[in-house]
Design an enzyme around this catalytic site. Structure first.
Site, PDB file in Angstrom:
ATOM      1  N   CYS A 292       0.840  -1.204   0.000  1.00 42.57           N
ATOM      2  CA  CYS A 292       0.000   0.000   0.000  1.00 42.57           C
ATOM      3  C   CYS A 292       0.875   1.254   0.000  1.00 42.57           C
ATOM      4  O   CYS A 292       1.605   1.508   0.977  1.00 42.57           O
ATOM      5  CB  CYS A 292      -0.929  -0.027   1.209  1.00 42.57           C
ATOM      6  SG  CYS A 292      -1.857   1.496   1.468  1.00 42.57           S
TER       7      CYS A 292
ATOM      8  N   CYS B 173      -0.017   3.875   2.720  1.00 45.92           N
ATOM      9  CA  CYS B 173       0.398   3.386   4.049  1.00 45.92           C
ATOM     10  C   CYS B 173       1.855   3.756   4.320  1.00 45.92           C
ATOM     11  O   CYS B 173       2.222   4.114   5.446  1.00 45.92           O
ATOM     12  CB  CYS B 173       0.229   1.873   4.136  1.00 45.92           C
ATOM     13  SG  CYS B 173      -1.464   1.287   3.946  1.00 45.92           S
TER      14      CYS B 173
END
Length: 544
Positions: A228, A231
């Site tokens: 991600c 993230c």
């Protein structure tokens, strides 16, 4: 993002929600400037006391006013923000000095240049006159940016010319100065990363890291994935903030690919997803990478343990109070069960058995009152299981408790086995593992089922006995009634027949009174029968 059927990264596109790699917990330069006029202008009367407390701690007036206003008048939070901001400023300053040295600048020259530029920027932002000669610190080591109030440096007085000293003394003094260690700049206390940032390696760690945590501030649960992109931008910001806030916040990282069951339990639909727990209760959440202002507010609220209001309609994926409460209960049960030691459930159930055997069960006397008492106890436990912070204390002096639970000695012992501790006139829950409460609640509910079944069997048995008794009485009554009627119908005939027999046997003897009566009755019946035949001749066919 990627990841097959799992949750995907949510990348915001608006200017407010663009994730910046250099996002930091910082006060803007405009916020650091003094407000026009009085320093406390714009900070209402309610926050004046907080401002005075921050100023008394030695912080600059403009920075103090901005921090107090940003923290809604909370002095403690304002001090935390100022500490974090000053640490960030000094860290960036040292990086700048190091960068200049890498490019060939002298370390002292680089420090002086950057410090002078910092002071000029601050003066200009506040609209203050530029510093004059003598207002800067003489020691290069003291040239570090700070948000603390700076003492007014006295102007240097012209010094009288000193008499020349022998060169030997001058050389000795120079040697002494060279041997004196340089003054070290003040260091901001920092927290080690391993003290505030934790990577989850087992489900059992949820209990001590989140639900048993009683320290200051909040616990941020960061659900992420290695693939991600957002993230990778948000997680370092959270970790840095946790370290700079001096222990007022901790971060628990959960890899959604390694713990998919926890990702489902948290209801994660996009990454990154952050959940804030305060005192073991889920109080706020954040999905995606927010803007600078929203992120800073989220972090400040976390450090202040500030409760979250109901979500606005414009806030995406914000959980409601009811959803947070339900999620807290389900997650707490997952964490508690994973953290239970082997044999704890068996031991608790073994302890419950003799305690519940003291309660009467139908058809014993007091069985109905016992069921009512156990139902009251289950209500106490169920409330504590749902919201331990609100319902973790049971008032034993309350009338409802005395009239029900306290009436049966074994029942308070069951609550103690679950983990409630007697303190004065209260039973206080002494742990935060809700799995133990669930075990006790299940045991109490099982006892209620057993008691209800025993009552049904006792009621059925009583109905069978009553029905059998009723049928027996009806049969006896029917038999007695038939004998009486038969005896009543046969008595005159038997007496007359016996008398006639005696007359035939002994014609000389006089007829008895019974024989005379039978003969008389027989003649009367014959006359009535003859009259009836006569009357029948007078009846029309229709009447017949």
């Amino acid at each position: 993002g990627a990841g097959g059927g799992g949750p995907r990264c949510q990348v915001r596109t608006s200017a407010e929600h663009v994730c910046r790699p250099d996002a930091q917990l910082r006060l803007s330069p405009a916020a650091l400037a003094d407000p026009p006029g009085n320093t406390s202008q714009g900070v209402g009367n309610a926050t004046q006391l907080a401002l005075e407390q921050v100023l008394a701690a030695g912080w600059d007036a403009g920075a103090a006013a901005a921090a107090v206003e940003q923290c809604d008048g909370n002095a403690t939070a304002a001090l935390i923000v100022l500490e974090a901001e000053e640490a960030t400023i000094q860290s960036e300053f040292e990086k700048g000095v190091e960068s200049m040295c890498t490019n060939g600048w002298d370390a002292d020259v680089a420090r002086q240049a950057l410090y002078h530029q910092y002071v000029l920027d601050q003066k200009r932002a506040r609209g203050e006159p530029l510093p004059q000669q003598g207002e800067m610190p003489n020691s290069v080591a003291q040239m570090r940016p700070t948000l603390r109030a700076q003492p007014v440096l006295p102007k240097e007085k012209p010094k009288a010319p000193k008499a020349k000293k022998p060169k030997a003394k001058k050389a000795k003094k120079a040697k002494k100065l060279a041997e004196t260690p340089a003054e070290k700049p003040p260091q901001t206390p920092t927290v080690k990363r391993e003290d505030v940032v934790f990577e989850l390696t087992s489900v059992a760690q949820l209990q001590p890291l989140i639900f048993d945590y009683t320290g200051p501030g909040s616990v941020l649960v960061d659900v992420y994935a290695d693939w991600c992109g957002p993230c990778k931008q948000l997680t370092p910001v959270l970790e840095e903030a946790a370290m700079k806030l001096g222990g007022y916040m901790r971060v628990v990282k959960i890899n959604s690919d390694k713990f998919p069951q926890l990702s489902r339990a948290f209801g994660v639909s996009a990454l990154p997803s952050v959940f804030r727990f305060t005192d073991g209760e889920l109080v706020d959440n954040m999905v995606g990478v927010p803007g600078q202002a929203a992120l800073q507010k989220f972090l400040i609220d976390s450090a202040m343990s500030k409760p979250n209001a109901e979500p606005n309609p414009t806030e995406e994926r914000k959980l409601s109070a009811a959803e947070r409460l339900q999620m807290t209960r389900s997650l707490a049960l997952i964490a508690g069960n994973a953290n239970l030691e082997d044999g704890v459930k068996t031991q608790m159930e073994a302890a419950f058995k003799p305690q519940l055997e003291k309660l009467p069960i139908a058809p014993a006397a007091g069985a109905e009152d016992a069921v009512k008492a156990v139902r009251t106890a289950t209500k106490y436990v169920s409330n504590a299981l749902t919201d331990a912070k609100k319902f973790g204390t049971i008032p034993t002096s309350a009338a409802a408790f005395k009239a029900t639970v306290a009436s049966f000695p074994g029942l308070p012992s069951v609550l103690v086995t679950m983990g409630f501790e007697q303190k004065d006139d209260k039973l206080v829950l002494g742990h935060r593992n809700r799995a133990k409460l669930a075990i006790g609640l299940s045991t109490l509910n099982a006892w209620i089922v057993k008691a209800n079944k025993a009552k049904q069997e006792a009621d059925l048995k009583n109905r069978v006995i009553q029905l059998a008794r009723k049928k027996k009485e009806e049969a006896r009554a029917a038999k007695n009634g038939g004998n009486v009627a038969k005896k009543a119908s046969k008595a005159p005939e038997d007496d007359g027949a016996k008398a006639a027999a005696r007359a035939v046997k002994d014609p000389v003897s006089k007829p008895t009174a019974a024989a005379k009566k039978h003969e008389k009755n027989g003649g009367a019946e014959a006359q009535k029968a003859a009259a009836g035949v006569k009357d029948a001749d007078k009846v029309s066919p229709a009447e017949l």
